[in-house]
Enzyme design. Sequence first.
Site, PDB file in Angstrom:
ATOM      1  N   SER A   1      77.728  68.709  26.762  1.00  0.00           N
ATOM      2  CA  SER A   1      76.454  68.708  26.747  1.00  0.00           C
ATOM      3  C   SER A   1      76.017  70.149  27.670  1.00  0.00           C
ATOM      4  O   SER A   1      76.663  70.079  28.887  1.00  0.00           O
ATOM      5  CB  SER A   1      75.634  67.662  27.449  1.00  0.00           C
ATOM      6  OG  SER A   1      76.013  66.443  26.208  1.00  0.00           O
TER       7      SER A   1
ATOM      8  N   HIS B   1      69.107  66.793  30.321  1.00  0.00           N
ATOM      9  CA  HIS B   1      69.496  65.690  30.391  1.00  0.00           C
ATOM     10  C   HIS B   1      70.977  65.547  31.151  1.00  0.00           C
ATOM     11  O   HIS B   1      71.263  64.298  31.714  1.00  0.00           O
ATOM     12  CB  HIS B   1      69.827  64.933  28.877  1.00  0.00           C
ATOM     13  CG  HIS B   1      71.121  65.396  28.562  1.00  0.00           C
ATOM     14  ND1 HIS B   1      70.984  66.486  27.280  1.00  0.00           N
ATOM     15  CD2 HIS B   1      72.448  65.094  28.322  1.00  0.00           C
ATOM     16  CE1 HIS B   1      72.232  66.592  27.073  1.00  0.00           C
ATOM     17  NE2 HIS B   1      73.232  65.713  27.493  1.00  0.00           N
TER      18      HIS B   1
ATOM     19  N   ASP C   1      64.791  70.394  26.394  1.00  0.00           N
ATOM     20  CA  ASP C   1      66.270  70.037  26.893  1.00  0.00           C
ATOM     21  C   ASP C   1      66.771  70.903  27.578  1.00  0.00           C
ATOM     22  O   ASP C   1      67.975  71.398  26.929  1.00  0.00           O
ATOM     23  CB  ASP C   1      67.081  69.153  26.041  1.00  0.00           C
ATOM     24  CG  ASP C   1      68.246  68.339  26.811  1.00  0.00           C
ATOM     25  OD1 ASP C   1      68.164  68.305  28.037  1.00  0.00           O
ATOM     26  OD2 ASP C   1      68.845  67.820  26.317  1.00  0.00           O
TER      27      ASP C   1
END
Length: 213
Positions: free
Chosen positions: A188, A41, A86
Amino acid sequence: IVGGSVTTIGQYPSMASLLFNNRQVCGGVIINNRSVLTAAHCPFGDAVSSWRFRVGSTNANSGGTVFTLSTIINHPSYNRWTLDNDISIMRAASNIGTSASVQPAGIAGSNYNLGDNQVVWATGWGATSAGGSLARFPGVNARHVQIWTVNQNTCASRYAAIGRTVTANMLCSGWLDVGGRDQCQGDSGGPLYHNRIVVAVVSRYTSWIQSNA
């Protein structure tokens, strides 16, 4: 990183700071002499030329070495809505090399046994409080925080209560029923270490990582 403390690249030489248009927005981890593993992402939908990564520096925005990319390989089954699968590989345009502050991480294999309530460490350069925006990232020193793995069924039921699905490809960690420690915006894609081995979701993707890195 929320609830953690300052650390150094010497303690985590596999950490990488991911730069979008020269600004730190995600984390990653070095996995060999040309590739960094991150979350899909982060770069999904972006031009390869917009991304770089910095290695070998405690500071996200200076020092170390910055690499341009030759390609970004997102997992073919990545789902941008559920965040299943992801995971992404960023391949540098030149060899990364190694030093005391630049080392590839060991990655958990498919048989790696990670139980519930195990101590794991998250690292990154992201926000240090919930709701911290990109503009307010400290972006200075790397931080780390000790958290624990959370039972998959417990995690799934907690997320189901807020309408989110936890799949078998996901790993849950945090400080269950206490809180105050976690990854945050800007972290992230960064590593989750168990005894210095990168675990997170990667054990389910070892063969894909090895094939594409």
